[in-house]
Design a protein around this motif. Structure first.
Motif, PDB file in Angstrom:
ATOM      1  N   ASN A  34      57.145 -20.249  40.095  1.00 58.52           N
ATOM      2  CA  ASN A  34      58.300 -19.369  40.342  1.00 58.52           C
ATOM      3  C   ASN A  34      58.750 -18.731  39.017  1.00 58.52           C
ATOM      4  OD1 ASN A  34      60.103 -18.231  42.209  1.00 58.52           O
ATOM      5  ND2 ASN A  34      61.724 -19.644  41.597  1.00 58.52           N
ATOM      6  N   LEU A  35      57.763 -18.192  38.289  1.00 61.17           N
ATOM      7  CA  LEU A  35      57.984 -17.770  36.915  1.00 61.17           C
ATOM      8  C   LEU A  35      57.435 -16.375  36.679  1.00 61.17           C
ATOM      9  CD1 LEU A  35      58.902 -18.822  34.049  1.00 61.17           C
ATOM     10  CD2 LEU A  35      56.499 -19.461  33.692  1.00 61.17           C
ATOM     11  N   LEU A  36      58.230 -15.529  35.992  1.00 64.42           N
ATOM     12  CA  LEU A  36      57.778 -14.205  35.558  1.00 64.42           C
ATOM     13  C   LEU A  36      57.024 -14.346  34.245  1.00 64.42           C
ATOM     14  CD1 LEU A  36      60.993 -12.187  36.394  1.00 64.42           C
ATOM     15  CD2 LEU A  36      58.746 -11.782  37.407  1.00 64.42           C
ATOM     16  N   ILE A  37      55.921 -13.596  34.098  1.00 60.21           N
ATOM     17  CA  ILE A  37      55.031 -13.749  32.935  1.00 60.21           C
ATOM     18  C   ILE A  37      54.656 -12.377  32.394  1.00 60.21           C
ATOM     19  CG2 ILE A  37      52.846 -14.745  32.121  1.00 60.21           C
ATOM     20  CD1 ILE A  37      52.945 -16.573  34.590  1.00 60.21           C
ATOM     21  N   CYS A  38      54.624 -12.281  31.074  1.00 61.75           N
ATOM     22  CA  CYS A  38      54.170 -11.034  30.442  1.00 61.75           C
ATOM     23  C   CYS A  38      52.641 -11.067  30.325  1.00 61.75           C
ATOM     24  CB  CYS A  38      54.840 -10.852  29.089  1.00 61.75           C
ATOM     25  SG  CYS A  38      54.061 -11.757  27.738  1.00 61.75           S
ATOM     26  N   PRO A  39      51.988  -9.929  30.055  1.00 57.91           N
ATOM     27  CA  PRO A  39      50.517  -9.902  29.979  1.00 57.91           C
ATOM     28  C   PRO A  39      49.942 -10.852  28.929  1.00 57.91           C
ATOM     29  CG  PRO A  39      51.355  -7.679  30.188  1.00 57.91           C
ATOM     30  CD  PRO A  39      52.545  -8.564  29.987  1.00 57.91           C
ATOM     31  N   ARG A  40      50.630 -11.031  27.803  1.00 55.12           N
ATOM     32  CA  ARG A  40      50.099 -11.903  26.754  1.00 55.12           C
ATOM     33  C   ARG A  40      50.238 -13.382  27.134  1.00 55.12           C
ATOM     34  NH1 ARG A  40      51.723 -10.171  20.760  1.00 55.12           N
ATOM     35  NH2 ARG A  40      50.288 -11.921  20.406  1.00 55.12           N
ATOM     36  N   CYS A  41      51.299 -13.714  27.862  1.00 50.99           N
ATOM     37  CA  CYS A  41      51.478 -15.101  28.314  1.00 50.99           C
ATOM     38  C   CYS A  41      50.511 -15.465  29.434  1.00 50.99           C
ATOM     39  CB  CYS A  41      52.908 -15.336  28.803  1.00 50.99           C
ATOM     40  SG  CYS A  41      54.145 -15.373  27.484  1.00 50.99           S
ATOM     41  N   LEU A  42      50.035 -14.435  30.155  1.00 47.85           N
ATOM     42  CA  LEU A  42      49.221 -14.672  31.342  1.00 47.85           C
ATOM     43  C   LEU A  42      47.950 -15.456  31.007  1.00 47.85           C
ATOM     44  CD1 LEU A  42      48.745 -14.182  34.369  1.00 47.85           C
ATOM     45  CD2 LEU A  42      47.593 -12.046  33.751  1.00 47.85           C
ATOM     46  N   THR A  43      47.289 -15.068  29.926  1.00 50.14           N
ATOM     47  CA  THR A  43      46.024 -15.718  29.555  1.00 50.14           C
ATOM     48  C   THR A  43      46.233 -17.212  29.304  1.00 50.14           C
ATOM     49  OG1 THR A  43      45.276 -13.663  28.543  1.00 50.14           O
ATOM     50  CG2 THR A  43      44.095 -15.682  27.946  1.00 50.14           C
ATOM     51  N   GLN A  44      47.273 -17.523  28.534  1.00 45.44           N
ATOM     52  CA  GLN A  44      47.557 -18.920  28.228  1.00 45.44           C
ATOM     53  C   GLN A  44      47.969 -19.687  29.477  1.00 45.44           C
ATOM     54  OE1 GLN A  44      50.527 -19.416  25.211  1.00 45.44           O
ATOM     55  NE2 GLN A  44      50.669 -21.649  25.488  1.00 45.44           N
ATOM     56  N   HIS A  45      48.791 -19.042  30.331  1.00 44.14           N
ATOM     57  CA  HIS A  45      49.271 -19.702  31.554  1.00 44.14           C
ATOM     58  C   HIS A  45      48.110 -20.018  32.490  1.00 44.14           C
ATOM     59  CE1 HIS A  45      52.450 -20.746  34.424  1.00 44.14           C
ATOM     60  NE2 HIS A  45      51.653 -20.221  35.351  1.00 44.14           N
ATOM     61  N   GLN A  46      47.167 -19.074  32.654  1.00 46.67           N
ATOM     62  CA  GLN A  46      46.039 -19.307  33.556  1.00 46.67           C
ATOM     63  C   GLN A  46      45.096 -20.362  33.002  1.00 46.67           C
ATOM     64  OE1 GLN A  46      44.601 -15.249  34.049  1.00 46.67           O
ATOM     65  NE2 GLN A  46      45.510 -15.146  36.107  1.00 46.67           N
ATOM     66  N   ALA A  47      44.992 -20.429  31.663  1.00 48.04           N
ATOM     67  CA  ALA A  47      44.136 -21.452  31.061  1.00 48.04           C
ATOM     68  C   ALA A  47      44.739 -22.846  31.254  1.00 48.04           C
ATOM     69  CB  ALA A  47      43.950 -21.153  29.573  1.00 48.04           C
ATOM     70  N   GLU A  48      46.065 -22.913  31.202  1.00 47.30           N
ATOM     71  CA  GLU A  48      46.750 -24.195  31.334  1.00 47.30           C
ATOM     72  C   GLU A  48      46.872 -24.649  32.780  1.00 47.30           C
ATOM     73  OE1 GLU A  48      50.931 -26.295  29.772  1.00 47.30           O
ATOM     74  OE2 GLU A  48      50.437 -24.216  29.230  1.00 47.30           O
ATOM     75  N   TYR A  49      47.071 -23.673  33.689  1.00 48.79           N
ATOM     76  CA  TYR A  49      47.224 -23.986  35.118  1.00 48.79           C
ATOM     77  C   TYR A  49      46.194 -23.178  35.918  1.00 48.79           C
ATOM     78  CZ  TYR A  49      51.768 -25.524  33.310  1.00 48.79           C
ATOM     79  OH  TYR A  49      52.764 -26.123  32.577  1.00 48.79           O
ATOM     80  N   ARG A  50      44.987 -23.690  35.960  1.00 47.81           N
ATOM     81  CA  ARG A  50      43.887 -22.923  36.552  1.00 47.81           C
ATOM     82  C   ARG A  50      44.021 -22.730  38.057  1.00 47.81           C
ATOM     83  NH1 ARG A  50      38.568 -25.342  33.316  1.00 47.81           N
ATOM     84  NH2 ARG A  50      39.290 -24.730  31.202  1.00 47.81           N
ATOM     85  N   ASP A  51      44.712 -23.659  38.717  1.00 47.08           N
ATOM     86  CA  ASP A  51      44.816 -23.555  40.171  1.00 47.08           C
ATOM     87  C   ASP A  51      46.043 -22.761  40.621  1.00 47.08           C
ATOM     88  OD1 ASP A  51      46.560 -25.444  39.200  1.00 47.08           O
ATOM     89  OD2 ASP A  51      46.461 -26.714  40.998  1.00 47.08           O
ATOM     90  N   HIS A  52      46.796 -22.212  39.672  1.00 47.14           N
ATOM     91  CA  HIS A  52      47.981 -21.423  40.037  1.00 47.14           C
ATOM     92  C   HIS A  52      47.597 -19.987  40.353  1.00 47.14           C
ATOM     93  CE1 HIS A  52      51.399 -24.119  38.291  1.00 47.14           C
ATOM     94  NE2 HIS A  52      50.479 -24.820  38.927  1.00 47.14           N
ATOM     95  N   GLN A  53      48.294 -19.404  41.304  1.00 47.43           N
ATOM     96  CA  GLN A  53      48.043 -18.033  41.737  1.00 47.43           C
ATOM     97  C   GLN A  53      49.078 -17.100  41.104  1.00 47.43           C
ATOM     98  OE1 GLN A  53      45.570 -16.928  43.593  1.00 47.43           O
ATOM     99  NE2 GLN A  53      46.255 -14.793  43.673  1.00 47.43           N
ATOM    100  N   CYS A  54      48.634 -16.158  40.276  1.00 46.11           N
ATOM    101  CA  CYS A  54      49.508 -15.181  39.641  1.00 46.11           C
ATOM    102  C   CYS A  54      49.224 -13.803  40.218  1.00 46.11           C
ATOM    103  CB  CYS A  54      49.309 -15.163  38.131  1.00 46.11           C
ATOM    104  SG  CYS A  54      49.753 -16.725  37.325  1.00 46.11           S
ATOM    105  N   GLU A  55      50.259 -13.056  40.508  1.00 53.08           N
ATOM    106  CA  GLU A  55      50.130 -11.739  41.139  1.00 53.08           C
ATOM    107  C   GLU A  55      50.848 -10.699  40.294  1.00 53.08           C
ATOM    108  OE1 GLU A  55      48.649  -9.540  44.483  1.00 53.08           O
ATOM    109  OE2 GLU A  55      48.490 -11.687  44.112  1.00 53.08           O
ATOM    110  N   HIS A  56      50.260  -9.507  40.230  1.00 58.67           N
ATOM    111  CA  HIS A  56      50.890  -8.396  39.504  1.00 58.67           C
ATOM    112  C   HIS A  56      52.139  -7.936  40.277  1.00 58.67           C
ATOM    113  CE1 HIS A  56      51.436  -4.584  37.381  1.00 58.67           C
ATOM    114  NE2 HIS A  56      50.570  -5.044  36.468  1.00 58.67           N
ATOM    115  N   LEU A  57      53.171  -7.562  39.535  1.00 60.75           N
ATOM    116  CA  LEU A  57      54.428  -7.171  40.187  1.00 60.75           C
ATOM    117  C   LEU A  57      54.261  -5.939  41.060  1.00 60.75           C
ATOM    118  CD1 LEU A  57      57.098  -7.758  37.369  1.00 60.75           C
ATOM    119  CD2 LEU A  57      56.411  -9.276  39.223  1.00 60.75           C
ATOM    120  N   ASP A  58      53.325  -5.046  40.719  1.00 61.68           N
ATOM    121  CA  ASP A  58      53.080  -3.864  41.560  1.00 61.68           C
ATOM    122  C   ASP A  58      52.584  -4.270  42.937  1.00 61.68           C
ATOM    123  OD1 ASP A  58      53.905  -2.194  39.570  1.00 61.68           O
ATOM    124  OD2 ASP A  58      51.887  -1.726  38.837  1.00 61.68           O
ATOM    125  N   ASN A  59      51.733  -5.291  42.992  1.00 62.42           N
ATOM    126  CA  ASN A  59      51.237  -5.783  44.290  1.00 62.42           C
ATOM    127  C   ASN A  59      52.366  -6.396  45.113  1.00 62.42           C
ATOM    128  OD1 ASN A  59      48.676  -5.006  43.517  1.00 62.42           O
ATOM    129  ND2 ASN A  59      48.100  -7.053  42.785  1.00 62.42           N
TER     130      ASN A  59
END
Length: 617
Positions: A34-59
């Protein structure tokens, strides 16, 4: 442009839609966090939580535009009988699943979120209706008690009411006698005046009456109706210093003898004489007063010397009985009980007592060392006051049981309380009470009772020990019981009792107290459980002042937190021990831990750190 500022330093003011760390706008959203993420944080977040689903705000915005809320509502209504499921892309999922579970896209997330909120709203309205019904049950229950008490009240009053009616009849008779006698006197005076003024019949008037009434001040002339009410007459008699004062006050009402005869002198004299004779005969017939009778004085002694005596012990027993028959269980079975346990490494643990599951959360906002007696649960919050660290010695924080996180941390203003102030709450008022404390920087003890208003978040000094009574020691436990604050000192063979109503402090001394106490708790019913440094363990009743030796758990060389819950006592040292009051036996807490959690859990140090109980849905 994604960049908010080209220079990133501590002085940068970041837009509320931007990342403070990278000064870039949020572009992605993690469904699980339930967290908003910037593009630079996204890489680190996905590496740390591989099973989490992140979606672009435009979608997500596109999904919001395409979402048909009414169709969702219809589907939910149609599937209500199928365990509240919803359908999307031919996939069915249980609404009762937590929305943190993995979702495939924005549309599914939004649908799941809407239906989850709707399910919780439905559940809450059912709960609200249930609570309204319980409130109605309580009202009916107490109306029955009230009706019984009213009946008992009338029964108790009946003998006195009967005596009061007898006395009131006597008062009415005496007033009638007095009125008749005053009328007789007025007519006699009128006759005398009539004879003396026979040569000037035109001047004939009720001067006697007029002279009596002329001296009445406006404040003494009341409403005629009030004058005739017996209750007011009784008050008037008691307030009148003399008979003449009483007669003057009531000349226009009780003693208003308007004498008016014919102007014929001879006929008037005869008529008045006859009138006086008739009045006297009538008065003597209706009056039985024996002026030598002293019964009125005896009656006064009998009524004035009698007392209404209530046995206070009986009253307290009755209150206790009422409390027992009035106890209504309003605890929702869905409520879960947790223990909030603080640790020395700037972390806190949440122990689910229903499931014996524990999790630990790191916390940078507060240091919990030496808070063993400085935290208390008030409604949906746990308040923690000061700690050993100089940075936090005059600060406090608040843990929110709903969000399960620290939601407020601020400086203690207007006063200094130092660390290890013993705190307690009476369960109903706006105030948390803080007893004593120690300032490590100033090397100063505070021998005071301060108050914290948890609604306005303000502190105030409330009571300070007189200089001759000051004793420099801390309290390992403070708690409310029947309107009084009981405090157990760390050092000293005594129990301190403070009355917050009249600001008085008393002390109960006994050689049964330990030389040094490092842990204590109360069961809420006047029983204190105290642990000494050598492991001796005992119970004290604050009402009977009776001590009882109990089974020993362990030796300790530091303060440790002890909490009572449902006939058990939890002791939080490096391990968690549980004491059964029923069996007088200590044992370890069997917690459900993963291998990794168990490894981390065994390294946690909790000495001098506090713990508090709370419940939530």
């Amino acid at each position: 442009m994604d960049t908010i500022s080209t220079d990133i330093d501590s002085s940068v003011v970041v837009d509320q839609n931007g990342c403070e760390k990278h000064a870039k706008r949020f572009k992605f959203f993690c469904f699980q966090c339930n967290l908003l993420i910037c593009p630079r944080c996204l890489t680190q977040h996905q590496a740390e939580y591989r099973d989490h689903q992140c979606e672009h705000l435009d979608n997500i915005k596109d999904a919001l535009l395409k979402l048909d809320v009414f169709n969702i509502a219809d589907n939910n209504s149609n599937n209500n009988n199928n365990n509240n499921v919803f359908s999307n892309n031919n996939n069915t999922n249980s609404i009762s699943n937590n929305i943190d579970n993995k979702v495939s896209n924005s549309n599914e997330y939004l649908i799941k979120r809407l239906l989850y909120i709707w399910q919780r709203l439905k559940s809450s309205t059912v709960a609200a209706q249930s609570l309204e019904n319980k409130i109605g049950e309580i009202s009916y229950h107490y109306s029955q008690i009230f009706e019984y008490l009213m009946t008992q009240e009338l029964k108790s009053k009946k003998p006195l009411q009967s005596q009061l009616e007898t006395v009131e009849l006597t008062i009415q008779k005496d007033l009638k006698d007095l009125s008749s006698l005053i009328e007789l006197i007025d007519h006699s005076k009128y006759l005398n005046q009539f004879v003396n003024n026979s040569n000037n019949s035109n001047s004939l008037s009720t001067s006697s009456t007029s002279s009596s009434t002329s001296s009445i001040s406006p404040s003494e002339i009341f409403d005629t109706t009030d004058k005739y009410q017996l209750e007011n007459i009784i008050k008037s008699v008691n307030n009148s210093q003399s008979l003449s004062k009483f007669i003057t006050t009531h000349r226009n009402t009780l003693f208003n003898n308007n004498i008016n005869y014919l102007d014929n002198q001879e006929n008037n004299i005869k008529f008045i004489n006859q009138k006086i004779l008739d009045l006297f005969i009538n008065y003597t017939k209706n009056s039985n007063i024996d002026i030598n009778d002293n019964s009125c004085n005896n009656n006064n002694d009998r009524y004035n010397n009698s007392q209404v005596i209530f046995n206070r012990n009986d009253l307290e027993e009755f209150k206790s009985y009422i409390n027992k028959i009035s106890s209504i269980n309003l605890i929702d079975k869905r409520l879960k009980t947790f223990m909030f346990i603080t640790n020395r490494d700037k972390s806190y643990s949440l122990l689910n007592l229903d499931e014996n599951v524990i999790q630990t959360v790191h916390c940078d906002t507060f240091d919990f060392i030496r808070t063993v007696n400085s935290m208390v649960t008030v409604g949906p919050h746990i308040y923690i006051f000061s700690s050993y660290s100089e940075d936090y010695q005059n600060k406090y924080c608040r843990f929110n049981v709903e969000t399960m996180s620290i939601d407020h941390c601020a400086a203690i203003e207007n006063i200094e309380i130092g660390r290890t102030a013993s705190v307690c709450y009476d369960g109903v008022s706006d105030y948390i009470y803080l007893i004593n404390g120690y300032n490590d920087v100033k090397k100063q003890h505070y021998n005071r009772v301060d108050r914290f208003n948890w609604k306005t978040l303000t502190f105030e000094k409330y009571y300070e020990e007189p200089r001759q009574h000051k004793i420099n020691y801390l309290r390992i436990l403070s708690f409310f019981f029947k309107g009084l604050i009981y405090s157990v000192p760390v050092v000293g063979k005594s129990l301190h009792i403070f009355d917050p109503a009249d600001k008085t402090m008393k002390e109960f001394q006994s050689n049964h107290f330990f030389e040094r106490s490092y842990a204590a708790c109360t069961d809420g019913n006047g029983m204190i459980y105290i642990l000494s440094t050598d492991g001796s363990f005992q119970r004290l009743s604050v009402e009977t002042k009776v001590f009882a030796k109990l089974s020993s758990p362990m030796e300790t060389n530091s303060y440790i937190s002890m909490v009572y819950h449902q006939n058990k006592i939890y002791l939080f040292s490096n391990e968690i021990l549980i004491y059964s009051i029923e069996h007088d036996r200590w044992g370890p807490a069997f917690l459900k831990l993963t291998d990794q959690t168990a490894n981390d859990f065994s390294k946690i140090v909790r000495t001098t750190c506090g713990a508090s109980l709370f419940q939530k849905l």
